[in-house]
Design an enzyme around this catalytic site. Structure first.
Site, PDB file in Angstrom:
ATOM      1  N   HIS A 260       1.224   3.864   1.925  1.00 33.70           N
ATOM      2  CA  HIS A 260       1.985   4.769   3.326  1.00 33.70           C
ATOM      3  C   HIS A 260       3.282   4.724   3.052  1.00 33.70           C
ATOM      4  O   HIS A 260       3.862   3.973   2.665  1.00 33.70           O
ATOM      5  CB  HIS A 260       1.436   4.016   4.517  1.00 33.70           C
ATOM      6  CG  HIS A 260      -0.095   4.135   4.768  1.00 33.70           C
ATOM      7  ND1 HIS A 260      -0.642   3.546   5.804  1.00 33.70           N
ATOM      8  CD2 HIS A 260      -1.062   4.965   4.201  1.00 33.70           C
ATOM      9  CE1 HIS A 260      -1.831   3.914   5.737  1.00 33.70           C
ATOM     10  NE2 HIS A 260      -2.131   4.909   4.680  1.00 33.70           N
TER      11      HIS A 260
ATOM     12  N   HIS B 158       0.787  -1.103  -0.214  1.00 37.95           N
ATOM     13  CA  HIS B 158       0.044   0.001   0.021  1.00 37.95           C
ATOM     14  C   HIS B 158       1.079   1.445  -0.044  1.00 37.95           C
ATOM     15  O   HIS B 158       1.988   1.234   0.082  1.00 37.95           O
ATOM     16  CB  HIS B 158      -1.012  -0.031   1.190  1.00 37.95           C
ATOM     17  CG  HIS B 158      -0.436   0.044   2.596  1.00 37.95           C
ATOM     18  ND1 HIS B 158       0.424  -1.230   3.143  1.00 37.95           N
ATOM     19  CD2 HIS B 158      -0.280   0.880   3.532  1.00 37.95           C
ATOM     20  CE1 HIS B 158       0.806  -0.830   4.321  1.00 37.95           C
ATOM     21  NE2 HIS B 158       0.306   0.456   4.635  1.00 37.95           N
TER      22      HIS B 158
ATOM     23  N   HIS C 164       4.310  -5.179  10.235  1.00 33.38           N
ATOM     24  CA  HIS C 164       4.850  -4.559  11.372  1.00 33.38           C
ATOM     25  C   HIS C 164       5.189  -5.673  12.481  1.00 33.38           C
ATOM     26  O   HIS C 164       4.272  -6.515  12.542  1.00 33.38           O
ATOM     27  CB  HIS C 164       4.197  -3.289  11.823  1.00 33.38           C
ATOM     28  CG  HIS C 164       3.950  -2.083  11.223  1.00 33.38           C
ATOM     29  ND1 HIS C 164       4.568  -1.071  11.378  1.00 33.38           N
ATOM     30  CD2 HIS C 164       2.993  -1.850  10.098  1.00 33.38           C
ATOM     31  CE1 HIS C 164       4.339  -0.305  10.364  1.00 33.38           C
ATOM     32  NE2 HIS C 164       3.275  -0.650   9.639  1.00 33.38           N
TER      33      HIS C 164
ATOM     34  N   HIS D 281      -7.487  -0.980   5.161  1.00 33.98           N
ATOM     35  CA  HIS D 281      -6.610  -0.141   5.788  1.00 33.98           C
ATOM     36  C   HIS D 281      -6.302   1.193   4.930  1.00 33.98           C
ATOM     37  O   HIS D 281      -5.925   2.276   5.206  1.00 33.98           O
ATOM     38  CB  HIS D 281      -5.386  -0.919   6.102  1.00 33.98           C
ATOM     39  CG  HIS D 281      -4.221  -0.039   6.761  1.00 33.98           C
ATOM     40  ND1 HIS D 281      -4.113   0.104   8.020  1.00 33.98           N
ATOM     41  CD2 HIS D 281      -2.987   0.140   6.189  1.00 33.98           C
ATOM     42  CE1 HIS D 281      -3.187   0.739   8.176  1.00 33.98           C
ATOM     43  NE2 HIS D 281      -2.367   0.939   7.214  1.00 33.98           N
TER      44      HIS D 281
ATOM     45  N   ASP E  50      -0.556  -4.355   5.909  1.00 34.35           N
ATOM     46  CA  ASP E  50      -1.131  -3.718   7.334  1.00 34.35           C
ATOM     47  C   ASP E  50      -2.676  -4.364   7.098  1.00 34.35           C
ATOM     48  O   ASP E  50      -3.593  -3.732   7.718  1.00 34.35           O
ATOM     49  CB  ASP E  50      -1.032  -2.265   7.157  1.00 34.35           C
ATOM     50  CG  ASP E  50       0.449  -1.733   7.842  1.00 34.35           C
ATOM     51  OD1 ASP E  50       1.345  -2.690   7.751  1.00 34.35           O
ATOM     52  OD2 ASP E  50       0.369  -0.529   7.791  1.00 34.35           O
TER      53      ASP E  50
ATOM     54  N   ASP F 106       5.944   4.335   5.023  1.00 33.61           N
ATOM     55  CA  ASP F 106       6.640   3.622   5.532  1.00 33.61           C
ATOM     56  C   ASP F 106       6.633   2.239   5.074  1.00 33.61           C
ATOM     57  O   ASP F 106       7.449   1.295   5.577  1.00 33.61           O
ATOM     58  CB  ASP F 106       6.245   3.390   7.112  1.00 33.61           C
ATOM     59  CG  ASP F 106       4.676   2.909   7.398  1.00 33.61           C
ATOM     60  OD1 ASP F 106       4.087   3.487   6.603  1.00 33.61           O
ATOM     61  OD2 ASP F 106       4.590   2.015   8.506  1.00 33.61           O
ATOM     62  N   HIS F 107       5.968   1.976   4.009  1.00 37.61           N
ATOM     63  CA  HIS F 107       5.950   0.832   3.205  1.00 37.61           C
ATOM     64  C   HIS F 107       6.461   1.301   1.651  1.00 37.61           C
ATOM     65  O   HIS F 107       6.976   0.211   1.100  1.00 37.61           O
ATOM     66  CB  HIS F 107       4.642   0.279   3.029  1.00 37.61           C
ATOM     67  CG  HIS F 107       4.177  -0.330   4.319  1.00 37.61           C
ATOM     68  ND1 HIS F 107       4.209  -1.540   4.653  1.00 37.61           N
ATOM     69  CD2 HIS F 107       3.548   0.450   5.340  1.00 37.61           C
ATOM     70  CE1 HIS F 107       3.551  -1.686   5.931  1.00 37.61           C
ATOM     71  NE2 HIS F 107       3.263  -0.426   6.168  1.00 37.61           N
TER      72      HIS F 107
END
Length: 282
Positions: free
Chosen positions: A56, A54, A173, A110, A134, A58-59
């Site tokens: 975001h 996805h 995570h 998400h 996530d 941090d990915h």
């Protein structure tokens, strides 16, 4: 098929999946290019593609740099917001990287464009692998940022929950201890929750990952996969599985982490808006 688990940022995982006969590799959620390239050099493999679950930051934040450093790199995902995207994939689409087979599993909730990746090798005795981003965590599930409880229920039961039970779960995570503390609140008599929590705490103390788990295990202690069980219905006061899930997610969102003394410098940085550019990306 060899999976390298790579811890990055605060609690993220990115993964390098290596096709051992050709030494080609595929990365999942390549958030920190420098670290990924170090491991690629150490393993003496060639990075062929990036699979992004996805958008975001941090990915997906490493995609542009990797595309610049690795000409011809293919970047797969289901969301136009993913940086350096070259191949937009759809639900049930299959990809092939040497002997590695990948089935794309669309799991919106998400984020509205979240994609999980199910990988296997034909004829291999090894269990298949699910890179669940996530959507599904060890002992938990992702927050419903851009979707609904109905969507997450379909994701967890009809799509991910229907995969072979021996499937190894590699999530986005490291939040297993926190998830299982909540699971214990929900099901204080569940011996599997107690056992897994004790194991996860020990792994945490030793700074070791708790991934992968298996789908079979998740059905024994993950409350979000146990919404038809009596203790879950009793805890939520609901009987409809979607309503149980919705209530569980609300309870989990309000579940208090252990109190930590805030770092004074960090609090000042928040007050001054220094974190805003990072928060906006997420």
């Amino acid at each position: 098929m060899k999976v390298k688990v790579i811890s990055v940022l605060e609690d993220n995982y990115m993964y390098l999946v290596i096709e051992e006969s050709t030494r080609d590799a595929v990365a999942v959620d390549a958030a920190v290019p420098k670290r990924l390239l170090e491991i690629i050099r150490k393993e003496e493999v060639v990075l062929r593609a990036v699979l992004t679950t996805h958008h975001h930051w941090d990915h997906a934040r490493g995609n542009e740099e990797l595309a610049r450093l690795c000409p011809g790199l293919r970047v797969y995902g289901a969301d136009e917001r993913i940086g350096a995207l070259t191949h937009k994939v759809t639900h049930d689409q299959e990809l092939t990287f040497g002997a590695i087979r990948v089935r794309c599993l669309f799991t919106p909730c998400h984020t509205s464009g979240h994609m999980c990746y199910f990988m296997w090798e034909d004829g291999s005795p090894d269990a298949p692998a699910l890179f669940s981003g996530d959507t599904l965590f060890v002992g938990g599930c992702g927050k419903f940022f851009e979707g609904t409880a109905e969507q997450m229920y379909a994701n967890l039961t009809q799509i991910l929950g229907a995969l072979p039970k021996e499937t190894k779960v590699f999530c986005g995570h490291e939040c297993t201890v926190r998830n299982l503390k909540f699971a214990l609140k929900v099901e204080p008599e569940n011996e599997m929750v107690k056992k897994k929590l004790a194991w996860a705490k020990q792994r945490d103390d030793e700074d070791l990952p708790t991934v992968p788990s298996t789908l079979q295990e998740e059905f024994l202690y993950n409350p979000f996969l146990r919404v038809t069980e009596e203790p879950l219905q009793k805890f939520t006061g609901k009987t409809d599985p979607v309503e149980v899930l919705r209530t569980l997610r609300t309870e989990k969102d309000n579940f208090k982490k252990p109190k930590e003394r805030p770092n004074p410098q960090a609090m000042l940085a928040f007050d001054w808006g220094l974190f805003n550019p990072f928060l906006e990306k997420k």
